[in-house]
Design an enzyme around this catalytic site. Structure first.
Site, PDB file in Angstrom:
ATOM      1  N   ASP A 130       0.834  -1.202   0.000  1.00 58.04           N
ATOM      2  CA  ASP A 130       0.000   0.000   0.000  1.00 58.04           C
ATOM      3  C   ASP A 130       0.869   1.253   0.000  1.00 58.04           C
ATOM      4  O   ASP A 130       0.582   2.226  -0.704  1.00 58.04           O
ATOM      5  CB  ASP A 130      -0.915  -0.024   1.231  1.00 58.04           C
TER       6      ASP A 130
ATOM      7  N   GLU B 261      -1.928  -5.264  -3.807  1.00 56.02           N
ATOM      8  CA  GLU B 261      -0.948  -4.520  -3.005  1.00 56.02           C
ATOM      9  C   GLU B 261       0.115  -5.456  -2.440  1.00 56.02           C
ATOM     10  O   GLU B 261       1.300  -5.095  -2.374  1.00 56.02           O
ATOM     11  CB  GLU B 261      -1.661  -3.767  -1.887  1.00 56.02           C
TER      12      GLU B 261
END
Length: 225
Positions: free
Chosen positions: A47, A119
């Protein structure tokens, strides 16, 4: 059983030799058998790598835009719906590792899970191949999604807030009225209210998605009036 990752690596644009880390990036906690072998830690790192690379890409693409406009563009590119689209482009559902119950419930195509694993895969690329290779993957799938318009994208919540402010009204109030479904695939019901207007509700896989849908419905009602 050996898994052929060749098509997956071709979609990623990079070959990952650390199969242990790759397996972890693709594993949902339901298949980790009570051990910390799921993708959550890699997702945490991915992320941050994603945010950095997209922010840098936007700075180069829109050198004259202020921070607020760049933030709206960034949010549109890293949101769950966009990453779930990327997951489908790289055929990620074919490689996700799930527990039996989640498999049977259709979690393999859950947008929230797919976006999280994208991610985690970004983190796996970063850890093995470095920031530049992670950046190449991110650019490959997100650069084409840039909003090359005079104005940055405006989400429904922002538009509804501006509508209220222009009329000197209190800001819209969002309330979660229900949460249903299993933990791996929850459904949230969000109600949005404005003074003097009938409240409207909407459902979504996350609170943010439900809020956006509720705001969109409210805007449609206001426009019709």
């Amino acid at each position: 059983m050996s898994i052929d990752y060749t098509p997956f690596f071709e979609a990623l644009g990079v070959t990952l030799s650390d199969k242990k880390r790759l397996t972890r990036a693709l594993t949902h906690k339901s298949a980790s058998h009570g051990r910390d072998l799921g993708y959550e830690r890699l997702e945490f790192l991915g992320d941050r790598v994603l945010g950095l690379c997209v922010a840098d890409m936007l700075m180069d693409a829109f050198p004259k835009e202020p921070e607020g406009a760049l933030s709206r563009r960034l949010n549109a590119l890293v949101r769950q719906e966009t990453l779930a689209e990327v997951a489908l482009e790289i055929s990620l559902p074919n490689y996700v590792i799930l527990g039996k119950a989640e498999e049977e419930s259709g979690a393999r195509h859950n947008p929230a899970i797919l976006s999280d694993i994208v991610e985690a895969v970004i983190a796996a690329i970063y850890k093995e191949q470095g920031l530049e290779e992670a950046r190449k993957f991110i650019h490959k799938y997100l650069e084409k999604r840039l909003e090359n318009t005079a104005k940055p994208p405006k989400d429904a919540k922002s538009a509804l807030q501006e509508w209220a402010m222009a009329r000197k009204m209190p800001l819209p109030a969002y309330t979660m009225t229900d949460r249903s479904g299993p933990d791996h695939a929850p459904i949230f019901t969000i109600e949005v209210a404005l003074p003097g207007r009938e409240a409207v509700s909407a459902q979504g896989e996350t609170k943010r998605v439900a809020e956006q849908k509720a705001a969109t419905t409210m805007l449609e009602k206001l426009t019709a009036e």
